[in-house]
Design an enzyme around this catalytic site. Sequence first.
Site, PDB file in Angstrom:
ATOM      1  N   ARG A  41       0.817  -1.223   0.000  1.00 40.89           N
ATOM      2  CA  ARG A  41       0.000   0.000   0.000  1.00 40.89           C
ATOM      3  C   ARG A  41       0.851   1.274   0.000  1.00 40.89           C
ATOM      4  O   ARG A  41       0.377   2.327  -0.424  1.00 40.89           O
ATOM      5  CB  ARG A  41      -0.930   0.004   1.215  1.00 40.89           C
ATOM      6  CG  ARG A  41      -2.100  -0.929   1.038  1.00 40.89           C
ATOM      7  CD  ARG A  41      -2.997  -0.926   2.246  1.00 40.89           C
ATOM      8  NE  ARG A  41      -4.225  -1.660   1.963  1.00 40.89           N
ATOM      9  CZ  ARG A  41      -5.128  -1.957   2.870  1.00 40.89           C
ATOM     10  NH1 ARG A  41      -4.951  -1.605   4.126  1.00 40.89           N
ATOM     11  NH2 ARG A  41      -6.221  -2.602   2.525  1.00 40.89           N
TER      12      ARG A  41
ATOM     13  N   LYS B 133     -15.071 -17.402   6.356  1.00 37.64           N
ATOM     14  CA  LYS B 133     -16.539 -17.300   6.535  1.00 37.64           C
ATOM     15  C   LYS B 133     -17.294 -17.059   5.236  1.00 37.64           C
ATOM     16  O   LYS B 133     -16.938 -16.177   4.466  1.00 37.64           O
ATOM     17  CB  LYS B 133     -16.843 -16.118   7.462  1.00 37.64           C
ATOM     18  CG  LYS B 133     -16.433 -16.349   8.877  1.00 37.64           C
ATOM     19  CD  LYS B 133     -16.942 -15.176   9.693  1.00 37.64           C
ATOM     20  CE  LYS B 133     -16.434 -15.248  11.121  1.00 37.64           C
ATOM     21  NZ  LYS B 133     -16.480 -13.921  11.751  1.00 37.64           N
TER      22      LYS B 133
ATOM     23  N   GLY C  51      -6.755  -9.189   1.722  1.00 38.77           N
ATOM     24  CA  GLY C  51      -5.477  -9.064   2.417  1.00 38.77           C
ATOM     25  C   GLY C  51      -4.687 -10.358   2.453  1.00 38.77           C
ATOM     26  O   GLY C  51      -3.487 -10.371   2.167  1.00 38.77           O
TER      27      GLY C  51
ATOM     28  N   GLY D  35     -11.891  -5.376   1.938  1.00 40.23           N
ATOM     29  CA  GLY D  35     -13.323  -5.092   2.028  1.00 40.23           C
ATOM     30  C   GLY D  35     -13.817  -4.205   0.893  1.00 40.23           C
ATOM     31  O   GLY D  35     -14.914  -4.413   0.363  1.00 40.23           O
TER      32      GLY D  35
HETATM   33  N1  LIG Z   1     -10.080 -24.561   7.026  1.00 38.44           N
HETATM   34  C1  LIG Z   1      -9.924 -23.445   7.723  1.00 38.44           C
HETATM   35  N2  LIG Z   1     -10.143 -23.428   9.052  1.00 38.44           N
HETATM   36  C2  LIG Z   1      -9.973 -22.290   9.760  1.00 38.44           C
HETATM   37  N3  LIG Z   1      -9.594 -21.109   9.232  1.00 38.44           N
HETATM   38  C3  LIG Z   1      -9.360 -21.074   7.917  1.00 38.44           C
HETATM   39  C4  LIG Z   1      -9.514 -22.227   7.099  1.00 38.44           C
HETATM   40  N4  LIG Z   1      -9.212 -21.882   5.836  1.00 38.44           N
HETATM   41  C5  LIG Z   1      -8.865 -20.574   5.852  1.00 38.44           C
HETATM   42  N5  LIG Z   1      -8.951 -20.085   7.098  1.00 38.44           N
HETATM   43  C6  LIG Z   1      -8.575 -18.746   7.556  1.00 38.44           C
HETATM   44  O1  LIG Z   1      -9.228 -17.739   6.814  1.00 38.44           O
HETATM   45  C7  LIG Z   1      -8.507 -16.540   7.028  1.00 38.44           C
HETATM   46  C8  LIG Z   1      -8.617 -15.641   5.824  1.00 38.44           C
HETATM   47  O2  LIG Z   1      -9.940 -15.411   5.517  1.00 38.44           O
HETATM   48  P1  LIG Z   1     -10.418 -14.069   4.839  1.00 38.44           P
HETATM   49  O3  LIG Z   1     -10.123 -12.916   5.763  1.00 38.44           O
HETATM   50  O4  LIG Z   1     -11.813 -14.291   4.431  1.00 38.44           O
HETATM   51  O5  LIG Z   1      -9.461 -13.979   3.538  1.00 38.44           O
HETATM   52  P2  LIG Z   1      -8.977 -12.704   2.745  1.00 38.44           P
HETATM   53  O6  LIG Z   1      -8.321 -11.769   3.722  1.00 38.44           O
HETATM   54  O7  LIG Z   1      -7.988 -13.205   1.729  1.00 38.44           O
HETATM   55  O8  LIG Z   1     -10.207 -12.132   2.121  1.00 38.44           O
HETATM   56  C9  LIG Z   1      -7.059 -16.937   7.253  1.00 38.44           C
HETATM   57  O9  LIG Z   1      -6.633 -16.408   8.496  1.00 38.44           O
HETATM   58  C10 LIG Z   1      -7.120 -18.459   7.296  1.00 38.44           C
HETATM   59  O10 LIG Z   1      -6.325 -19.026   8.312  1.00 38.44           O
HETATM   60  O1  LIG Z   2      -7.271  -2.428   5.703  1.00 40.26           O
HETATM   61  C1  LIG Z   2      -8.358  -2.008   5.291  1.00 40.26           C
HETATM   62  O2  LIG Z   2      -9.373  -2.807   4.929  1.00 40.26           O
HETATM   63  P1  LIG Z   2      -9.210  -4.406   4.586  1.00 40.26           P
HETATM   64  O3  LIG Z   2      -8.706  -5.082   5.857  1.00 40.26           O
HETATM   65  O4  LIG Z   2     -10.612  -4.835   4.223  1.00 40.26           O
HETATM   66  O5  LIG Z   2      -8.253  -4.509   3.443  1.00 40.26           O
HETATM   67  C2  LIG Z   2      -8.614  -0.538   5.096  1.00 40.26           C
HETATM   68  O6  LIG Z   2      -7.505   0.234   5.475  1.00 40.26           O
HETATM   69  C3  LIG Z   2      -9.865  -0.119   5.857  1.00 40.26           C
HETATM   70  O7  LIG Z   2      -9.682  -0.289   7.229  1.00 40.26           O
HETATM   71  P2  LIG Z   2     -10.962  -0.495   8.176  1.00 40.26           P
HETATM   72  O8  LIG Z   2     -11.559  -1.844   7.833  1.00 40.26           O
HETATM   73  O9  LIG Z   2     -10.430  -0.421   9.590  1.00 40.26           O
HETATM   74  O10 LIG Z   2     -11.937   0.606   7.872  1.00 40.26           O
END
Ligand SMILES: Nc1ncnc2c1ncn2[C@@H]1O[C@H](COP(=O)(O)OP(=O)(O)O)[C@@H](O)[C@H]1O
Ligand SMILES: O=C(OP(=O)(O)O)[C@H](O)COP(=O)(O)O
Length: 395
Positions: A35, A197, A353, A376
């Site tokens: 970023r 999720k 992320g 997001g």
């Molecule tokens: N089978 C699983 N059981 C528990 N957690 C999981 C599993 N598969 C993936 N995860 C968790 O999901 C998290 C990421 O999910 P998410 O935030 O939705 O992805 P992204 O940030 O890429 O959009 C990771 O911390 C990972 O460890």
């Molecule tokens: O890291 C961010 O979002 P992301 O975790 O969805 O990529 C942005 O900086 C927004 O942060 P926020 O979800 O605390 O408003």
Amino acid sequence: MKTVDSFNFSGKKALIRVDFNVPLNKSFEITDDTRLKAVLPTVSKVLKDGGSAILMSHLGRPKGGPEEKYSLKHILPYLNKMFGQEVLFAADCIGEDAKAKAAALKPGQVLLLENLRFYPEEEKGDVEFAKKLSVLGDVWVNDAFGTAHRAHASTAVIGQFFKDKVCGYVMQAELDNANKLLKQGEKPITAVMGGSKISDKIMVIENLLDTVDNLIIGGGMSYTFTKALGGKIGKSINEPDKLELALSLIEKAKAKNVKLYLPLDNVVADDFSNDANKQTVKTGEIPDGWEGLDIGPETVKLFSEVVANSKTVLWNGPMGVFEFANFATGTIAIAKAVKEATQKGAFSLIGGGDSAAAINNLGFGNDVSYVSTGGGALLEYFEGKTLPGVAALEK
Ligand SMILES: Nc1ncnc2c1ncn2[C@@H]1O[C@H](COP(=O)(O)OP(=O)(O)O)[C@@H](O)[C@H]1O
Ligand SMILES: O=C(OP(=O)(O)O)[C@H](O)COP(=O)(O)O
């Protein structure tokens, strides 16, 4: 929308909203600088034109007041190096220090303001706070795509105080790449969705069903689908209140002729840890007391083939708990498949992320078409929502 290319910043102070919300370790070292690097082109153009740049951002989620660990001063040394010049710092984002430093700013200089979220007014979208920020600059540039889904003071509300509102290069590239996938994606188009999720991504999946030919579901969210289909998932992560939803998505995919791929096998563990005992079992046959932490080898083969034969690929969310090296195999394999598809000419977009971190940590950042700086924000864009940070530029 005004673009950076179409605007001459000569003699102007550009107040630039950036997303410097980067991950820091306990020693305040930046663990992913995507970023930060992303804003370099916008700032360089401002300076090259003969303007100056005032950078404003949030970092983390402070509880409405200053917190040392969320100070943006931690990233100053990195910025000095990145810009190859001393970046000035105002220990506040409004108030006397910020005003004096902004007023004294000369063409070619860069000023960084302290964390906007040290004021609760930022997240509340407070108009007075936005006005106080606005007096610092002559033109507002929004380059914070990662925060474009927030209707905050600096990301959206501030727009009303400027005649000149400019869409930064990051923002422009993010929207162009997302639209390329949504509106001009060459077929077959494949979305690979993972992560923990379904509830977070349900709207995106629904919206993508109108666009994609293949929908691959892996990672933690796949166990809710397996359970909904009557399979045994042991103690795998799942959302019991989303079983109906999972079934309705399967039906909707069928009705829209989208091929839905779920895992064929899973690597399961007897504990949520890297050193747990593990075994590979067929999907729907996870023994009691075990949980799925990765996709299995047959699934890797299937998913990789589908990805490799696609002309357009969206990847969001890891295929397992990739933070544990012993359960990162599936995620790494998908990253490689996306890279291979790209080498064969596919357009690939990585969002979220964790998937972006996986691609960057593997050193594949340059081998895919585009790695989004948004998590997001990108998902909300794919849900079909209007992003407040973009709408403010259009008004
Ligand atoms: N089978 C699983 N059981 C528990 N957690 C999981 C599993 N598969 C993936 N995860 C968790 O999901 C998290 C990421 O999910 P998410 O935030 O939705 O992805 P992204 O940030 O890429 O959009 C990771 O911390 C990972 O460890
Ligand atoms: O890291 C961010 O979002 P992301 O975790 O969805 O990529 C942005 O900086 C927004 O942060 P926020 O979800 O605390 O408003």
